[in-house]
Write a protein that holds these residues in place. Structure first.
Motif, PDB file in Angstrom:
ATOM      1  N   UNK A  11      -1.560  58.376  56.586  1.00  0.00           N
ATOM      2  CA  UNK A  11      -2.245  58.158  57.855  1.00  0.00           C
ATOM      3  C   UNK A  11      -3.704  57.828  57.588  1.00  0.00           C
ATOM      4  N   UNK A  12      -4.181  56.853  58.310  1.00  0.00           N
ATOM      5  CA  UNK A  12      -5.570  56.386  58.171  1.00  0.00           C
ATOM      6  C   UNK A  12      -5.833  55.902  56.744  1.00  0.00           C
ATOM      7  N   UNK A  13      -4.871  55.170  56.192  1.00  0.00           N
ATOM      8  CA  UNK A  13      -5.032  54.603  54.848  1.00  0.00           C
ATOM      9  C   UNK A  13      -6.002  53.441  54.877  1.00  0.00           C
ATOM     10  N   UNK A  14      -5.969  52.605  53.847  1.00  0.00           N
ATOM     11  CA  UNK A  14      -6.869  51.459  53.759  1.00  0.00           C
ATOM     12  C   UNK A  14      -6.742  50.629  55.026  1.00  0.00           C
ATOM     13  N   UNK A  15      -7.869  50.271  55.564  1.00  0.00           N
ATOM     14  CA  UNK A  15      -7.885  49.500  56.808  1.00  0.00           C
ATOM     15  C   UNK A  15      -7.530  50.334  58.022  1.00  0.00           C
ATOM     16  N   UNK A  16      -7.531  51.684  57.860  1.00  0.00           N
ATOM     17  CA  UNK A  16      -7.205  52.572  58.977  1.00  0.00           C
ATOM     18  C   UNK A  16      -5.737  52.546  59.360  1.00  0.00           C
ATOM     19  N   UNK A  17      -4.894  51.987  58.489  1.00  0.00           N
ATOM     20  CA  UNK A  17      -3.483  51.814  58.827  1.00  0.00           C
ATOM     21  C   UNK A  17      -2.641  53.017  58.407  1.00  0.00           C
ATOM     22  N   UNK A  18      -1.596  53.260  59.191  1.00  0.00           N
ATOM     23  CA  UNK A  18      -0.610  54.281  58.876  1.00  0.00           C
ATOM     24  C   UNK A  18       0.617  53.575  58.305  1.00  0.00           C
ATOM     25  N   UNK A  19       1.273  54.206  57.335  1.00  0.00           N
ATOM     26  CA  UNK A  19       2.486  53.612  56.765  1.00  0.00           C
ATOM     27  C   UNK A  19       3.250  54.673  55.987  1.00  0.00           C
ATOM     28  N   UNK A  20       4.504  54.356  55.689  1.00  0.00           N
ATOM     29  CA  UNK A  20       5.339  55.198  54.839  1.00  0.00           C
ATOM     30  C   UNK A  20       5.391  54.582  53.455  1.00  0.00           C
ATOM     31  N   UNK A  98       8.463  43.982  50.010  1.00  0.00           N
ATOM     32  CA  UNK A  98       8.447  45.453  49.993  1.00  0.00           C
ATOM     33  C   UNK A  98       7.047  45.924  49.628  1.00  0.00           C
ATOM     34  N   UNK A  99       6.443  45.266  48.644  1.00  0.00           N
ATOM     35  CA  UNK A  99       5.071  45.614  48.237  1.00  0.00           C
ATOM     36  C   UNK A  99       4.120  45.409  49.407  1.00  0.00           C
ATOM     37  N   UNK A 100       4.330  44.349  50.154  1.00  0.00           N
ATOM     38  CA  UNK A 100       3.508  44.070  51.339  1.00  0.00           C
ATOM     39  C   UNK A 100       3.551  45.244  52.317  1.00  0.00           C
ATOM     40  N   UNK A 101       4.743  45.757  52.572  1.00  0.00           N
ATOM     41  CA  UNK A 101       4.894  46.892  53.497  1.00  0.00           C
ATOM     42  C   UNK A 101       4.233  48.138  52.933  1.00  0.00           C
ATOM     43  N   UNK A 102       4.445  48.399  51.637  1.00  0.00           N
ATOM     44  CA  UNK A 102       3.871  49.593  51.014  1.00  0.00           C
ATOM     45  C   UNK A 102       2.348  49.575  51.040  1.00  0.00           C
ATOM     46  N   UNK A 103       1.752  48.380  50.903  1.00  0.00           N
ATOM     47  CA  UNK A 103       0.293  48.280  50.928  1.00  0.00           C
ATOM     48  C   UNK A 103      -0.257  48.178  52.345  1.00  0.00           C
ATOM     49  N   UNK A 104       0.622  47.958  53.321  1.00  0.00           N
ATOM     50  CA  UNK A 104       0.186  47.873  54.709  1.00  0.00           C
ATOM     51  C   UNK A 104      -0.463  46.544  55.066  1.00  0.00           C
ATOM     52  N   UNK A 105      -0.056  45.486  54.382  1.00  0.00           N
ATOM     53  CA  UNK A 105      -0.637  44.170  54.656  1.00  0.00           C
ATOM     54  C   UNK A 105       0.107  43.468  55.787  1.00  0.00           C
ATOM     55  N   UNK A 106      -0.643  42.773  56.618  1.00  0.00           N
ATOM     56  CA  UNK A 106      -0.026  41.963  57.663  1.00  0.00           C
ATOM     57  C   UNK A 106       0.468  40.638  57.099  1.00  0.00           C
ATOM     58  N   UNK A 107      -0.291  40.081  56.159  1.00  0.00           N
ATOM     59  CA  UNK A 107       0.023  38.758  55.620  1.00  0.00           C
ATOM     60  C   UNK A 107       0.442  38.842  54.160  1.00  0.00           C
ATOM     61  N   UNK A 108       1.476  38.106  53.811  1.00  0.00           N
ATOM     62  CA  UNK A 108       1.969  38.074  52.440  1.00  0.00           C
ATOM     63  C   UNK A 108       0.920  37.508  51.487  1.00  0.00           C
TER      64      UNK A 108
END
Length: 140
Positions: A11-20, A98-108
């Motif tokens: 929660x509140x990771x890089x860019x303030x994003x939450x992710x699993x 999958x890496x994109x999701x793990x890092x919380x990126x919107x764009x590939x």
């Protein structure tokens, strides 16, 4: 943290994003020992005010101190670890989406900038041309 499903909620990771993200069995064992000793109530890694997460400056300082203790002379930051995480995943065959999701990126394209592909991986990649069966016909 969900040990049964092997998931950590960031929660509140890089860019303030939450992710699993995935939770390794080894890390789970270490975190369970930490939790039994520290008994954090709100955040796994609380700040001085236990209702808030650890301050990012504490992470930066811990990274610097760890590098010094390990005798690492290269400039290493928390962000370097993020890049290394992405690169290791890519080199072990993890799909870049999958890496994109793990890092919380919107764009590939952002994820692609994070990954540095080793020459070893490039050399070990089979060219599509090598997958074709070509019949070499001698001239004449």
């Amino acid at each position: 943290m969900d040990g049964e499903r092997g998931i950590i909620r960031v929660e509140h990771g890089k860019g303030g994003k939450d992710r699993n993200v995935m939770l390794s069995a080894q890390l789970l064992a270490i975190l369970r020992v930490y939790w039994r000793l520290a008994r954090p109530e709100v955040w796994l890694f609380p700040g001085q005010d236990e209702t808030k997460p650890i301050d990012v400056q504490v992470l930066y300082s811990a990274c610097r101190l760890t590098c010094t203790a390990a005798g690492i002379d290269k400039r290493v930051t928390v962000h370097t670890l993020r890049h290394s995480f992405a690169t290791h995943l890519l080199e072990s065959g993890t799909d870049i989406r999958i890496i994109q999701v793990l890092l919380g990126h919107n764009n590939l394209s952002t994820t692609a900038r994070y990954t540095k592909v080793s020459n070893t991986l490039i050399r070990s990649t089979t060219s599509p041309l090598d997958r074709l069966t070509l019949e070499v016909v001698p001239p004449g």
